[in-house]
Scaffold this active site. Sequence first.
Site, PDB file in Angstrom:
ATOM      1  N   MET A 162       0.888  -1.136  -0.054  1.00  0.00           N
ATOM      2  CA  MET A 162      -0.133   0.069   0.038  1.00  0.00           C
ATOM      3  C   MET A 162       0.830   1.449  -0.039  1.00  0.00           C
ATOM      4  O   MET A 162       0.473   2.054   0.347  1.00  0.00           O
ATOM      5  CB  MET A 162      -0.722  -0.162   1.243  1.00  0.00           C
ATOM      6  CG  MET A 162      -1.587  -1.210   1.235  1.00  0.00           C
ATOM      7  SD  MET A 162      -3.342  -0.997   2.243  1.00  0.00           S
ATOM      8  CE  MET A 162      -2.864  -0.552   3.762  1.00  0.00           C
ATOM      9  N   GLU A 194      11.903  -0.496   5.252  1.00  0.00           N
ATOM     10  CA  GLU A 194      12.859  -1.347   5.006  1.00  0.00           C
ATOM     11  C   GLU A 194      12.123  -2.809   5.054  1.00  0.00           C
ATOM     12  O   GLU A 194      12.919  -3.982   4.215  1.00  0.00           O
ATOM     13  CB  GLU A 194      13.918  -1.635   6.445  1.00  0.00           C
ATOM     14  CG  GLU A 194      15.081  -0.715   6.084  1.00  0.00           C
ATOM     15  CD  GLU A 194      15.776  -0.992   4.754  1.00  0.00           C
ATOM     16  OE1 GLU A 194      16.252  -2.172   4.505  1.00  0.00           O
ATOM     17  OE2 GLU A 194      16.020   0.087   4.161  1.00  0.00           O
ATOM     18  N   GLY A 195      10.882  -3.076   5.573  1.00  0.00           N
ATOM     19  CA  GLY A 195      10.554  -4.451   5.539  1.00  0.00           C
ATOM     20  C   GLY A 195       9.910  -4.770   4.058  1.00  0.00           C
ATOM     21  O   GLY A 195      10.193  -5.851   3.384  1.00  0.00           O
ATOM     22  N   HIS A 196       9.293  -3.704   3.344  1.00  0.00           N
ATOM     23  CA  HIS A 196       8.919  -3.884   2.018  1.00  0.00           C
ATOM     24  C   HIS A 196      10.097  -4.191   1.009  1.00  0.00           C
ATOM     25  O   HIS A 196      10.383  -4.830   0.195  1.00  0.00           O
ATOM     26  CB  HIS A 196       8.143  -2.545   1.333  1.00  0.00           C
ATOM     27  CG  HIS A 196       7.195  -2.542   2.113  1.00  0.00           C
ATOM     28  ND1 HIS A 196       6.795  -1.052   3.066  1.00  0.00           N
ATOM     29  CD2 HIS A 196       5.704  -2.886   1.984  1.00  0.00           C
ATOM     30  CE1 HIS A 196       5.889  -1.321   3.364  1.00  0.00           C
ATOM     31  NE2 HIS A 196       5.036  -2.177   2.975  1.00  0.00           N
ATOM     32  N   GLN A 222     -10.095  -3.100   2.534  1.00  0.00           N
ATOM     33  CA  GLN A 222      -9.725  -3.391   3.819  1.00  0.00           C
ATOM     34  C   GLN A 222      -9.459  -2.347   5.141  1.00  0.00           C
ATOM     35  O   GLN A 222      -9.138  -2.511   6.054  1.00  0.00           O
ATOM     36  CB  GLN A 222      -8.119  -4.218   3.581  1.00  0.00           C
ATOM     37  CG  GLN A 222      -7.159  -3.093   3.481  1.00  0.00           C
ATOM     38  CD  GLN A 222      -5.834  -3.901   2.792  1.00  0.00           C
ATOM     39  OE1 GLN A 222      -5.681  -4.147   1.825  1.00  0.00           O
ATOM     40  NE2 GLN A 222      -4.835  -3.932   3.832  1.00  0.00           N
ATOM     41  N   GLY A 265       5.374  -9.978   3.851  1.00  0.00           N
ATOM     42  CA  GLY A 265       6.296 -10.063   5.132  1.00  0.00           C
ATOM     43  C   GLY A 265       5.340 -10.577   6.462  1.00  0.00           C
ATOM     44  O   GLY A 265       4.245 -10.677   6.594  1.00  0.00           O
ATOM     45  N   LYS A 323       5.394  -9.870   9.475  1.00  0.00           N
ATOM     46  CA  LYS A 323       4.856  -8.892  10.294  1.00  0.00           C
ATOM     47  C   LYS A 323       3.441  -9.150  10.427  1.00  0.00           C
ATOM     48  O   LYS A 323       2.927  -9.306  11.598  1.00  0.00           O
ATOM     49  CB  LYS A 323       5.188  -7.500   9.959  1.00  0.00           C
ATOM     50  CG  LYS A 323       4.522  -6.504  10.422  1.00  0.00           C
ATOM     51  CD  LYS A 323       4.754  -5.982  11.795  1.00  0.00           C
ATOM     52  CE  LYS A 323       4.024  -4.675  12.319  1.00  0.00           C
ATOM     53  NZ  LYS A 323       2.692  -4.450  11.864  1.00  0.00           N
ATOM     54  N   GLN A 377      -2.183 -12.290   8.007  1.00  0.00           N
ATOM     55  CA  GLN A 377      -2.614 -12.184   6.615  1.00  0.00           C
ATOM     56  C   GLN A 377      -1.787 -13.140   5.787  1.00  0.00           C
ATOM     57  O   GLN A 377      -2.315 -13.590   4.838  1.00  0.00           O
ATOM     58  CB  GLN A 377      -1.955 -10.744   6.149  1.00  0.00           C
ATOM     59  CG  GLN A 377      -1.855 -10.381   4.797  1.00  0.00           C
ATOM     60  CD  GLN A 377      -1.616  -8.770   4.585  1.00  0.00           C
ATOM     61  OE1 GLN A 377      -2.457  -8.037   4.582  1.00  0.00           O
ATOM     62  NE2 GLN A 377      -0.363  -8.731   4.377  1.00  0.00           N
TER      63      GLN A 377
HETATM   64  O1  PAF Z   1      -0.041  -5.758   3.679  1.00  0.00           O
HETATM   65  C1  PAF Z   1      -0.219  -4.960   2.817  1.00  0.00           C
HETATM   66  O2  PAF Z   1       0.269  -3.907   2.746  1.00  0.00           O
HETATM   67  C2  PAF Z   1      -1.776  -5.078   2.442  1.00  0.00           C
HETATM   68  O3  PAF Z   1      -2.702  -5.708   3.282  1.00  0.00           O
HETATM   69  C3  PAF Z   1      -1.650  -5.624   0.948  1.00  0.00           C
HETATM   70  C4  PAF Z   1      -1.223  -7.162   1.174  1.00  0.00           C
HETATM   71  C5  PAF Z   1      -0.973  -4.781  -0.019  1.00  0.00           C
HETATM   72  C6  PAF Z   1      -3.094  -5.871   0.352  1.00  0.00           C
HETATM   73  O4  PAF Z   1      -3.679  -4.281   0.258  1.00  0.00           O
END
Ligand code: PAF
Length: 270
Positions: A23, A28-30, A54, A139, A141, A145
């Site tokens: 999003m 750093e995680g991404h 969400q 991740g 974290k 999910q």
């Molecule tokens: O983890 C996230 O940033 C969101 O939940 C995702 C997986 C991009 C879905 O919108």
Amino acid sequence: LRIVRHHAELRELGHEVGFIPTMGALHEGHLSLIRQSASERLVTVVSIFVNPLQFGPQEDFVRYPRDEARDADLAAQAGADVLFVPDASWLTEGILTTIHVGKIGDRFEGEFRPGHFDGVATIVCKLFNLIGSCRAYFGLKDLQQCAIIQAMVRDLNMPIELRFLPTIREVDGLAMSSRNIYLTSEERDVAPNLHRILTDCAVEMANRPVKSCLEHAAQTLKALGLEVDYLACVDRNTFADCTVLSAKSALIAAVRLGAVRLIDNLLIEM
Ligand code: PAF
């Protein structure tokens, strides 16, 4: 880095695609996920979409941090090839069909954020359909999910290979999150206690009953001013409670600190 705004332009990606859905507000995680995909020599596609499906009505959809230029720089430096930024709301407006994730989405985060995981699963399914068969990175974290996406891919036979990578932390242990910017400096000082107490709790659980360790940890969090939404020991795949530790156990927690909600988890090493 090629910026793509419409999915028609995704068609000629080729077969070896690594996909990192985000999003935005990259940290750093991404970047660790992007670097991993790039290191596996995949055509690395990062999507940025702040998914309205969400967010609850009282949540931070409107103020969620958005800075495409900064994200594009960071993604490019980490080795991304394509940044997929779907324009505004064509992805979600007026859709009739959604994914319901079942009971795994009703507990913990799902209890405190009703509908959240259906919204996540729906958008991730749509993104997977647009990207096509790929290796997708998430991740740990957001452990629940991960479990939900794993179940969705398995249950619906999606042609996706999943990779779940470790949580990246600040030096003081606080798990990186795009929402950490909401913390005041006083709250930022208190926030690392969450990871510290989960770590202590995991050590204690090797010698004492799970339930009493969880109670003790919850009290300690409370005493530090962290309001506990939940603290539990669960099977990391099913999110069913674990009363006895196994190699699949995880400690999961969500706490509130002022207006900010922190979530974190610890995979139990055995
Ligand atoms: O983890 C996230 O940033 C969101 O939940 C995702 C997986 C991009 C879905 O919108």
